[in-house]
Design a protein around this motif. Structure first.
Motif, mmCIF file in Angstrom:
data_model
loop_
_atom_site.group_PDB
_atom_site.id
_atom_site.type_symbol
_atom_site.label_atom_id
_atom_site.label_comp_id
_atom_site.label_asym_id
_atom_site.label_seq_id
_atom_site.Cartn_x
_atom_site.Cartn_y
_atom_site.Cartn_z
ATOM 1 N N VAL A 64 0.823 -0.956 -0.539
ATOM 2 C CA VAL A 64 0.399 0.031 -0.035
ATOM 3 C C VAL A 64 0.866 1.364 0.213
ATOM 4 O O VAL A 64 0.017 2.123 -0.965
ATOM 5 C CB VAL A 64 -0.700 -0.517 1.131
ATOM 6 N N ALA A 65 2.096 1.372 0.800
ATOM 7 C CA ALA A 65 2.603 2.531 0.867
ATOM 8 C C ALA A 65 3.340 2.579 -0.434
ATOM 9 O O ALA A 65 3.712 4.037 -1.231
ATOM 10 C CB ALA A 65 3.750 1.738 1.847
ATOM 11 N N GLU A 66 3.885 0.819 -1.077
ATOM 12 C CA GLU A 66 4.619 1.824 -2.752
ATOM 13 C C GLU A 66 3.502 2.236 -3.592
ATOM 14 O O GLU A 66 3.714 3.561 -4.359
ATOM 15 C CB GLU A 66 4.583 0.464 -2.794
ATOM 16 N N ALA A 67 2.154 1.800 -3.490
ATOM 17 C CA ALA A 67 1.005 1.947 -4.421
ATOM 18 C C ALA A 67 0.772 4.052 -3.751
ATOM 19 O O ALA A 67 0.724 4.924 -5.033
ATOM 20 C CB ALA A 67 -0.257 1.907 -4.065
ATOM 21 N N VAL A 68 0.626 3.963 -2.879
ATOM 22 C CA VAL A 68 0.510 5.160 -2.407
ATOM 23 C C VAL A 68 1.698 6.701 -2.653
ATOM 24 O O VAL A 68 1.738 7.181 -3.302
ATOM 25 C CB VAL A 68 0.392 5.589 -1.153
ATOM 26 N N SER A 69 2.798 6.127 -2.743
ATOM 27 C CA SER A 69 4.204 7.121 -3.606
ATOM 28 C C SER A 69 3.922 7.133 -4.560
ATOM 29 O O SER A 69 3.918 8.470 -4.625
ATOM 30 C CB SER A 69 5.855 6.307 -2.739
ATOM 31 N N SER A 71 0.827 7.090 -6.171
ATOM 32 C CA SER A 71 0.246 8.031 -6.811
ATOM 33 C C SER A 71 0.404 9.754 -5.926
ATOM 34 O O SER A 71 -0.238 10.083 -6.694
ATOM 35 C CB SER A 71 -1.345 7.428 -6.320
ATOM 36 N N GLU A 72 1.060 9.305 -5.191
ATOM 37 C CA GLU A 72 1.549 10.800 -5.019
ATOM 38 C C GLU A 72 2.668 11.728 -5.855
ATOM 39 O O GLU A 72 2.803 13.037 -4.772
ATOM 40 C CB GLU A 72 1.681 10.882 -3.266
ATOM 41 N N GLY A 73 3.316 10.802 -6.042
ATOM 42 C CA GLY A 73 4.199 11.188 -6.564
ATOM 43 C C GLY A 73 5.496 11.277 -5.402
ATOM 44 O O GLY A 73 6.288 12.278 -5.885
ATOM 45 N N ARG A 74 5.611 11.306 -4.444
ATOM 46 C CA ARG A 74 6.354 11.307 -3.533
ATOM 47 C C ARG A 74 6.723 9.492 -2.336
ATOM 48 O O ARG A 74 6.086 8.924 -2.193
ATOM 49 C CB ARG A 74 6.427 12.253 -2.627
ATOM 50 N N ARG A 75 7.817 9.738 -2.090
ATOM 51 C CA ARG A 75 7.975 8.420 -1.242
ATOM 52 C C ARG A 75 6.555 8.453 0.795
ATOM 53 O O ARG A 75 7.217 10.125 1.225
ATOM 54 C CB ARG A 75 9.728 8.241 -0.505
ATOM 55 N N VAL A 76 5.873 8.054 0.720
ATOM 56 C CA VAL A 76 5.292 7.394 1.843
ATOM 57 C C VAL A 76 5.889 6.597 2.407
ATOM 58 O O VAL A 76 5.697 5.206 2.116
ATOM 59 C CB VAL A 76 3.770 8.077 1.269
#
Length: 166
Positions: A64-69, A71-76
């Protein structure tokens, strides 16, 4: 996330009707459930939920963190995602599988009951079924054993119909 309307399901054993949400309907139901629980639906929580709901299999916090990163264009950071996923589990927006340590969006966050997950060992697909008689039996057995159950997670591992036929 695909946009489709809620799909009605037949009544469960407990005698109430379930609505299985998909797409935008799922996000709306999740937001409403979280806000009814006294929590805020923040922009980051919305993105985490959208990405989790977009998986067709259980997803780890790192997935999920990879997918969010992306989609957000930044590391989460995964620890931020873990906190949000744990909140989602506590508020019935997601379920956490024990054997795979992975999460899956709850397609009916406005209904609070125990679920049974059928997990395919070959393709990873997860099917959610409801059977309140079985889950009540599990709760009763736990109580009889001197245990106070909170949220039983029942997973049945095996092969889905597609993999079994292949």
């Amino acid at each position: 996330m695909a946009h489709s309307s809620a799909a009605p399901r037949p009544p469960a054993a407990a005698g109430h009707a379930h609505v299985v949400h998909r797409g935008e309907s799922l996000a709306v139901a999740a937001r409403a459930a979280l806000e009814r629980a006294g929590e805020q639906w923040t922009a980051m929580r919305a993105v985490v939920f959208e990405e989790l709901a977009g998986f067709d299999r259980p997803a780890s916090a790192y997935d999920v963190a990879e997918a969010v990163s992306r989609s957000e264009g930044r590391r989460v950071a995964a620890n931020s995602v873990y906190r949000i996923l744990d909140l989602f589990v506590a508020k019935n927006l997601a379920r956490r599988g024990v054997t795979a340590n992975a999460y899956i969006a709850n397609a009916h966050p406005d209904c609070r009951h125990d679920c049974i997950f059928l997990v395919c060992d070959k393709c990873g697909q997860v099917t959610h079924i409801d059977d309140d008689a079985i889950t009540a039996g599990v709760r009763d057995a736990a109580v009889a054993g001197g245990f106070t159950p909170r949220r039983p997670v029942i997973e049945v591992r095996g092969l889905c119909a597609g993999c079994a036929a292949a």
